[in-house]
Design a protein around this motif. Sequence first.
Motif, mmCIF file in Angstrom:
data_model
loop_
_atom_site.group_PDB
_atom_site.id
_atom_site.type_symbol
_atom_site.label_atom_id
_atom_site.label_comp_id
_atom_site.label_asym_id
_atom_site.label_seq_id
_atom_site.Cartn_x
_atom_site.Cartn_y
_atom_site.Cartn_z
ATOM 1 N N ASP A 48 0.780 -1.160 0.041
ATOM 2 C CA ASP A 48 -0.006 0.088 -0.025
ATOM 3 C C ASP A 48 0.872 1.181 0.063
ATOM 4 O O ASP A 48 0.401 2.411 -0.474
ATOM 5 C CB ASP A 48 -0.966 0.012 1.068
ATOM 6 N N GLN A 51 1.482 1.935 -3.555
ATOM 7 C CA GLN A 51 0.306 2.068 -4.316
ATOM 8 C C GLN A 51 -0.422 3.301 -3.937
ATOM 9 O O GLN A 51 -0.887 4.296 -5.050
ATOM 10 C CB GLN A 51 -0.671 0.968 -3.993
ATOM 11 N N ASP A 82 -6.177 -2.627 -9.352
ATOM 12 C CA ASP A 82 -5.046 -3.219 -8.814
ATOM 13 C C ASP A 82 -5.063 -3.686 -7.501
ATOM 14 O O ASP A 82 -4.167 -3.450 -6.585
ATOM 15 C CB ASP A 82 -3.866 -2.530 -9.090
#
Length: 277
Positions: A48, A51, A82
Amino acid sequence: MLVELAIGDAYGAGFEYADPAFVTRHNTLDGYVRHPRHHGIRPGAYTDDTQMTLALAELRASGVEWTPESVASAFVTAFHRDPREGYARGFQAFLGTVRTGAEFLARIRPDSDKSGAAMRASPAGLLPTAAEVLHHTDVQARVTHDTADGIAAARAAALAVHYCHHGLGPVAEVGPWIADRLGSGVWARPWRGKVGSKGVMSVRAALTALAAGGSLSSVLRACVAFTGDVDTVATVALAAASRSAEIRADLPRALLDGLENGPFGRDHLARVDAHLR
């Protein structure tokens, strides 16, 4: 910057809160390591941290107005196109149920002081002035981390990138410079020991590793050696270190080649990065 921070995130993910003996034995930079407990994240996959940073980098590169709703929309888009492991369980479940930025803002409880706003703050650090850096950082931080420490940690992380990118002084002085800008001496104090989940902890550890300078490899190893929330420490530190003319770019080929390279992997990160300069 985006490729380097993703390498830091992916490498650190293999060691997050792992036993110190495991960290000591495997923190060699010879390649990505499978976490001893969290087998859902394959070696070389980012989490994360990257991302959400990518979401903000794409938003900046797009030229769309930087608002709470556009920031939230960027997070939602990046997650749904995603889906991946690495998010806090509750936040991952939340992202799975929202479809727009407006819905995100209407339902989120932005009361965290953890590291989420700091780990993704680096794209704002490339802006021309410190005032612009702080404005963009505050907007994105308040979407999820509207607390004094959550915002302060994000500000310090973004300013570290700004300091290195613009060559505002010796890398060894990055902490005192940030402390002066933010009016808190905490950023000038070196971190020691295991890093917990709070944003201030991760950023202090990242600044400590960054200030030691040397090379990207030495910074990365130092980040992981702290133990604890080391993927976030490495993400923050390598974002800034990659922009410093003082720090040698020597990340091992095994880490570059081993970083995921699907639709939003290494090559995509490099393309987005090129639009941020």
